[in-house]
Design a protein around this motif. Structure first.
Motif, short mmCIF file in Angstrom:
data_model
loop_
_atom_site.label_atom_id
_atom_site.label_comp_id
_atom_site.label_asym_id
_atom_site.label_seq_id
_atom_site.Cartn_x
_atom_site.Cartn_y
_atom_site.Cartn_z
N PHE A 135 0.79 -1.23 0.00
CA PHE A 135 0.00 0.00 0.00
C PHE A 135 0.83 1.28 0.00
O PHE A 135 0.27 2.37 0.02
N GLY A 136 2.16 1.17 0.00
CA GLY A 136 3.00 2.36 -0.01
C GLY A 136 2.73 3.25 1.19
O GLY A 136 2.72 2.79 2.32
N ASP A 137 2.48 4.53 0.94
CA ASP A 137 2.22 5.49 2.02
C ASP A 137 0.75 5.57 2.40
O ASP A 137 0.38 6.33 3.29
N GLU A 138 -0.11 4.81 1.71
CA GLU A 138 -1.55 4.85 2.01
C GLU A 138 -1.84 4.13 3.33
O GLU A 138 -1.11 3.24 3.74
N ASP A 139 -2.94 4.49 3.96
CA ASP A 139 -3.40 3.81 5.17
C ASP A 139 -3.94 2.43 4.76
O ASP A 139 -4.83 2.33 3.92
N ALA A 140 -3.43 1.38 5.35
CA ALA A 140 -3.83 0.01 4.97
C ALA A 140 -5.12 -0.44 5.63
O ALA A 140 -5.77 -1.37 5.14
N ILE A 141 -5.52 0.21 6.71
CA ILE A 141 -6.71 -0.21 7.45
C ILE A 141 -7.94 -0.10 6.55
O ILE A 141 -8.17 0.92 5.90
N GLY A 142 -8.70 -1.20 6.48
CA GLY A 142 -9.91 -1.23 5.67
C GLY A 142 -9.69 -1.71 4.24
O GLY A 142 -10.64 -2.01 3.53
#
Length: 70
Positions: free
Chosen positions: A13-20
């Motif tokens: 996911f790189g710098d994105e928030d992985a939650i969800g």
């Protein structure tokens, strides 16, 4: 549902928030192979202290798709 470590989160996911988000480790996934990330944990060094962390995914025992694990 799954909990992933920081290394796996960065890889997928790189710098994105992985939650969800949903993730699978299968090459040719079916719908039931996908799991939703519900949490993240810090990296550990499961082998040797001087080794790099490895990507890890944690799932509840009852969700394991392998019948041999039950």
């Amino acid at each position: 549902m799954a909990i992933i470590n920081e290394t796996l989160a960065r890889r997928y996911f790189g710098d994105e928030d992985a939650i969800g988000k949903r993730i699978t480790l299968e090459d040719h996934p079916k719908e039931e192979d996908w799991v939703t990330v519900v949490g993240m944990v810090g990296d550990t060094k499961p082998r040797e202290l001087h080794s790099d962390p490895v990507a890890e995914l944690y799932m509840p025992y009852d969700q394991q798709p392998e019948p041999a694990c039950r």
